[in-house]
Scaffold this motif. Structure first.
Motif, PDB file in Angstrom:
ATOM      1  N   VAL A 134       0.840  -1.198   0.000  1.00 53.76           N
ATOM      2  CA  VAL A 134       0.000   0.000   0.000  1.00 53.76           C
ATOM      3  C   VAL A 134       0.878   1.252   0.000  1.00 53.76           C
ATOM      4  N   ARG A 135       1.925   1.232   0.780  1.00 52.01           N
ATOM      5  CA  ARG A 135       2.836   2.388   0.866  1.00 52.01           C
ATOM      6  C   ARG A 135       3.432   2.724  -0.500  1.00 52.01           C
ATOM      7  N   LEU A 136       3.860   1.713  -1.241  1.00 48.69           N
ATOM      8  CA  LEU A 136       4.483   1.943  -2.543  1.00 48.69           C
ATOM      9  C   LEU A 136       3.456   2.339  -3.603  1.00 48.69           C
ATOM     10  N   VAL A 137       2.248   1.774  -3.523  1.00 43.34           N
ATOM     11  CA  VAL A 137       1.177   2.196  -4.434  1.00 43.34           C
ATOM     12  C   VAL A 137       0.855   3.671  -4.209  1.00 43.34           C
ATOM     13  N   HIS A 138       0.764   4.079  -2.947  1.00 42.87           N
ATOM     14  CA  HIS A 138       0.498   5.487  -2.642  1.00 42.87           C
ATOM     15  C   HIS A 138       1.605   6.388  -3.185  1.00 42.87           C
ATOM     16  N   ALA A 139       2.850   5.949  -3.061  1.00 47.48           N
ATOM     17  CA  ALA A 139       3.967   6.749  -3.569  1.00 47.48           C
ATOM     18  C   ALA A 139       3.869   6.903  -5.083  1.00 47.48           C
ATOM     19  N   ARG A 140       3.487   5.825  -5.759  1.00 49.69           N
ATOM     20  CA  ARG A 140       3.348   5.896  -7.216  1.00 49.69           C
ATOM     21  C   ARG A 140       2.204   6.831  -7.605  1.00 49.69           C
ATOM     22  N   ILE A 141       1.071   6.735  -6.919  1.00 49.59           N
ATOM     23  CA  ILE A 141      -0.058   7.622  -7.210  1.00 49.59           C
ATOM     24  C   ILE A 141       0.316   9.070  -6.914  1.00 49.59           C
ATOM     25  N   ARG A 142       1.063   9.280  -5.843  1.00 49.91           N
ATOM     26  CA  ARG A 142       1.518  10.632  -5.502  1.00 49.91           C
ATOM     27  C   ARG A 142       2.356  11.206  -6.646  1.00 49.91           C
ATOM     28  N   HIS A 143       3.220  10.391  -7.192  1.00 53.97           N
ATOM     29  CA  HIS A 143       4.067  10.827  -8.300  1.00 53.97           C
ATOM     30  C   HIS A 143       3.229  11.144  -9.538  1.00 53.97           C
ATOM     31  N   LEU A 144       2.260  10.286  -9.870  1.00 57.21           N
ATOM     32  CA  LEU A 144       1.405  10.503 -11.035  1.00 57.21           C
ATOM     33  C   LEU A 144       0.594  11.792 -10.894  1.00 57.21           C
ATOM     34  N   LEU A 145       0.065  12.036  -9.699  1.00 56.52           N
ATOM     35  CA  LEU A 145      -0.756  13.227  -9.481  1.00 56.52           C
ATOM     36  C   LEU A 145       0.082  14.502  -9.510  1.00 56.52           C
ATOM     37  N   THR A 146       1.256  14.448  -8.900  1.00 56.95           N
ATOM     38  CA  THR A 146       2.109  15.633  -8.861  1.00 56.95           C
ATOM     39  C   THR A 146       2.500  16.079 -10.268  1.00 56.95           C
ATOM     40  N   ASP A 147       2.676  15.128 -11.166  1.00 53.67           N
ATOM     41  CA  ASP A 147       3.087  15.435 -12.537  1.00 53.67           C
ATOM     42  C   ASP A 147       1.915  15.725 -13.465  1.00 53.67           C
ATOM     43  N   SER A 148       0.686  15.737 -12.942  1.00 54.38           N
ATOM     44  CA  SER A 148      -0.492  15.926 -13.793  1.00 54.38           C
ATOM     45  C   SER A 148      -1.070  17.327 -13.622  1.00 54.38           C
ATOM     46  N   PHE A 149      -1.885  17.735 -14.577  1.00 57.53           N
ATOM     47  CA  PHE A 149      -2.574  19.020 -14.482  1.00 57.53           C
ATOM     48  C   PHE A 149      -3.767  18.938 -13.536  1.00 57.53           C
ATOM     49  N   GLU A 150      -4.117  17.735 -13.101  1.00 57.59           N
ATOM     50  CA  GLU A 150      -5.312  17.522 -12.273  1.00 57.59           C
ATOM     51  C   GLU A 150      -5.134  18.038 -10.844  1.00 57.59           C
ATOM     52  N   TRP A 151      -3.901  18.067 -10.371  1.00 51.25           N
ATOM     53  CA  TRP A 151      -3.669  18.374  -8.955  1.00 51.25           C
ATOM     54  C   TRP A 151      -3.378  19.853  -8.763  1.00 51.25           C
ATOM     55  N   ASP A 152      -4.043  20.452  -7.768  1.00 48.20           N
ATOM     56  CA  ASP A 152      -3.887  21.859  -7.441  1.00 48.20           C
ATOM     57  C   ASP A 152      -2.980  21.989  -6.212  1.00 48.20           C
ATOM     58  N   ASP A 153      -1.960  22.828  -6.298  1.00 44.09           N
ATOM     59  CA  ASP A 153      -1.045  23.010  -5.175  1.00 44.09           C
ATOM     60  C   ASP A 153      -1.755  23.529  -3.928  1.00 44.09           C
ATOM     61  N   ALA A 154      -2.930  24.138  -4.103  1.00 50.06           N
ATOM     62  CA  ALA A 154      -3.693  24.631  -2.957  1.00 50.06           C
ATOM     63  C   ALA A 154      -4.148  23.491  -2.055  1.00 50.06           C
TER      64      ALA A 154
END
Length: 389
Positions: free
Chosen positions: A170-190
């Motif tokens: 679960v920890r590694l899946v979360h890290a991968r999702i975190r990476h995908l979201l950070t690099d996408s236009f979908e995620w807002d820094d707010a």
């Protein structure tokens, strides 16, 4: 302190109550999981099948295969090899006994109370964006159930136990999702960091002390030793899932304070929370293979009632749950449970048979792949485009 603007108003209110705890919670909003994030970053240049092979090598302590892994991947598995000094696996036994004695009620408390409360926070946004409960809701819920089940098997949190392995997965899946979201236009820094340490620290308090509260209200019986042991299991699971000890609760009182701080800091549930909480309940009948439309609708309606009774009308209204009366819902639920227990004692060996049935039902509601634990990671942001994981 640089507070993500989405939480600024709630943070100020929380700080009036407990400045030190509010500051600590807010500081973790922009922290992910540095060790796991670094390991995943080093793996991304490899083929998906090779990534899964190296993760499995690390989990299974295959030193020869792990020699091919990037340095920060080897560092990650070396770091988590030994438990921290505060872990006492012998002390988990009372909590394990309590879990299995009350197994028929655990999933109801987990789905109707704990997971709904978890999705009422901004942690819902990553799951909504990726579509994890849109495209593969039943698999996701069964995976949650399996992890919980494995945590509460004797030896499940030993180094080679499946509870240990699933928590690291679960920890590694979360890290991968975190990476995908950070690099996408979908995620807002707010919104801070995706799947932040703050949100994970909040979630583990819901899985432990809030789950205990919901279990008791549904009729579970346990003493203080069992309760403390049950909470201790979740604390170690939280550590394995990458929650920093600076935001990981130490005991029941500490966990309740972190939970309260999280609830105060979060804004009212946004539309992603509404969608995720309702998708969760609508999918619950499918987890236990109820596919008939009428039966599924009836069971979902009942789960809505129980959930509203557990989480309270205010939060239920914010999540746009059906407006139904909860008067007597939990009392009737507890009476039915006691009736079943009494009837079981009157029928020869029926009590033992019921316990076996409860254990079997928990197994059936868990995700068991024929090939064991999958160490595949998502390779696309959206669940419908990603390889299964």
């Amino acid at each position: 302190m640089n507070i993500p603007s989405y939480y600024a108003s709630g943070y100020e209110k929380a700080r009036e109550l407990n400045p030190e705890l509010a500051d600590n919670y807010a500081a973790h909003m922009t922290i992910g999981d540095p060790a796991a994030d670094a390991a995943i970053a080093d793996l991304l240049s490899l083929e998906p099948s090779q990534i899964a092979r190296l993760i499995q090598a690390g989990v299974d302590r295959d030193a020869a295969a792990l020699r091919d892994a990037p340095p920060r991947v080897r560092d990650f598995f070396e770091m988590i090899e030994a438990p921290p000094d505060w872990v006492n696996t012998d002390g988990f036994i009372p909590g394990i006994r309590m879990f299995h004695r009350n197994s028929s009620l655990i999933l109801g408390a987990f789905v109707g109370g704990t997971l709904v409360e978890g999705f009422s926070t901004n942690i819902a946004k990553p799951f909504f964006i990726t579509g994890r409960l849109r495209e593969s809701a039943v698999r996701r819920l069964r995976q949650n159930n399996r992890q919980m089940f494995e945590l509460f098997l004797p030896g499940g949190l030993e180094r080679d136990g499946d509870g240990w392995k699933l928590s690291v997965r679960v920890r590694l899946v979360h890290a991968r999702i975190r990476h995908l979201l950070t690099d996408s236009f979908e995620w807002d820094d707010a919104w801070g960091t995706p799947l932040s340490a703050a949100h994970m620290g909040f979630a583990i308090t819901a899985f432990s002390v809030r789950l205990v509260r919901h279990m008791r209200r549904l009729g579970c019986r346990f003493n203080d030793e069992e309760k403390e042991s049950f909470i201790a299991v979740w604390r170690y699971a939280g550590y394995l899932m990458g929650i920093p000890e600076t935001i990981l609760f130490r005991g029941e009182k500490d966990a309740l304070e972190i939970y309260q701080m999280g609830r105060m800091t979060e804004p009212e549930p946004d539309f992603e929370s509404v969608a995720m909480a309702n998708a969760l309940i609508q999918s619950a009948p499918l987890v236990i293979d109820i596919t008939d439309v009428t039966s599924r609708r009836n069971l979902a309606g009942y789960v809505y009632k129980v959930s509203r009774a557990l989480i309270g009308n205010e939060l239920a209204d914010q999540l746009r749950f059906p407006d139904t009366s909860t008067m007597g819902v939990l009392t009737w639920f507890r009476l039915q449970k006691r009736y079943e227990e009494t009837l079981g004692k009157l029928i020869n060996r029926q009590g033992q048979s019921n316990r076996f049935g409860q254990f079997s039902a928990l197994l059936e509601a868990s995700m068991y792949d024929n090939f064991g634990i999958s160490y595949a990671l998502p390779n696309r942001l959206y669940s419908e485009e990603s390889r299964p994981y």
